[in-house]
Design an enzyme around this catalytic site. Structure first.
Site, short mmCIF file in Angstrom:
data_model
loop_
_atom_site.label_atom_id
_atom_site.label_comp_id
_atom_site.label_asym_id
_atom_site.label_seq_id
_atom_site.Cartn_x
_atom_site.Cartn_y
_atom_site.Cartn_z
N GLY A 62 102.61 96.81 54.50
CA GLY A 62 103.57 97.83 54.07
C GLY A 62 104.97 97.33 53.88
O GLY A 62 105.21 96.19 53.52
N HIS A 95 111.28 92.68 62.05
CA HIS A 95 110.79 91.36 61.63
C HIS A 95 110.94 91.18 60.12
O HIS A 95 111.37 90.12 59.65
CB HIS A 95 109.33 91.20 62.07
CG HIS A 95 108.76 89.85 61.81
ND1 HIS A 95 107.78 89.63 60.86
CD2 HIS A 95 108.99 88.64 62.39
CE1 HIS A 95 107.46 88.34 60.87
NE2 HIS A 95 108.17 87.72 61.78
N ASP A 96 110.58 92.21 59.34
CA ASP A 96 110.76 92.16 57.88
C ASP A 96 112.23 91.94 57.54
O ASP A 96 112.57 91.12 56.67
CB ASP A 96 110.32 93.47 57.21
CG ASP A 96 108.81 93.64 57.15
OD1 ASP A 96 108.08 92.73 57.59
OD2 ASP A 96 108.35 94.69 56.65
N TYR A 151 104.91 99.05 58.44
CA TYR A 151 105.58 97.76 58.26
C TYR A 151 104.77 96.54 58.71
O TYR A 151 105.09 95.42 58.32
CB TYR A 151 106.94 97.76 58.98
CG TYR A 151 107.96 98.57 58.23
CD1 TYR A 151 108.75 97.99 57.24
CD2 TYR A 151 108.09 99.94 58.45
CE1 TYR A 151 109.66 98.74 56.51
CE2 TYR A 151 108.99 100.70 57.73
CZ TYR A 151 109.77 100.10 56.76
OH TYR A 151 110.66 100.84 56.03
N ASP A 181 110.12 85.30 64.40
CA ASP A 181 108.74 85.42 64.87
C ASP A 181 108.69 85.58 66.39
O ASP A 181 107.92 86.39 66.92
CB ASP A 181 107.92 84.20 64.44
CG ASP A 181 107.62 84.19 62.94
OD1 ASP A 181 107.99 85.15 62.24
OD2 ASP A 181 106.99 83.21 62.49
N GLY A 214 102.17 93.98 58.39
CA GLY A 214 101.17 93.50 57.44
C GLY A 214 101.51 93.87 56.02
O GLY A 214 102.39 93.28 55.41
#
EC number: 3.1.1.4
Length: 126
Positions: free
Chosen positions: A38, A54-55, A34, A100, A36
């Site tokens: 992915g 975060h995603d 996840y 973030d 970066g």
């Protein structure tokens, strides 16, 4: 790729440098399933789970009309490794800043496993 980095990604990078000063932010740009590039499968460790959260946080921010997390700039402060988001941010900026901020704090608390950098996404992230 040499695409210019979206502004918010630059801010996120600076947040990571605030909470994890001993590591290059590049170490987090291609980690697990996840962090970066992915975005599928089961997170392979706690740090990867930080990126999945975060995603998901960015995805829920996108549900606010016109909120684009990767482009959205926000106002924040880093003092002695502690991050705070400014009260002057509008709702989209406040949401993205918090996504973030929480991820950068999560990164600081998660062990980093060099073996999980630049993994084979097809093989390990189904």
């Amino acid at each position: 790729s040499n695409r210019p980095m979206p502004l918010n990604t630059y801010q996120f990078k600076n947040m990571i440098q605030c909470t994890v000063p001993k590591r290059s932010w590049w170490d987090f740009a291609d980690y697990g399933c996840y962090c970066g590039r992915g975005g599928s499968g089961t997170p392979i460790d706690d740090l990867d789970r930080c990126c999945q959260v975060h995603d998901n946080c960015y995805n829920s921010a996108r549900e606010q009309g016109g909120c684009r997390p990767k482009q959205k700039t926000y106002s924040y402060e880093c003092k002695a490794g502690t991050l705070s988001c400014s009260g002057s941010n509008n709702s989209c900026a406040a949401t993205v800043c918090d996504c973030d901020r929480l991820a950068a704090i999560c990164f600081a608390g998660a062990p980093y496993n060099d073996n999980n950098y630049n993994i084979d996404l097809k093989a390990r992230c189904q």
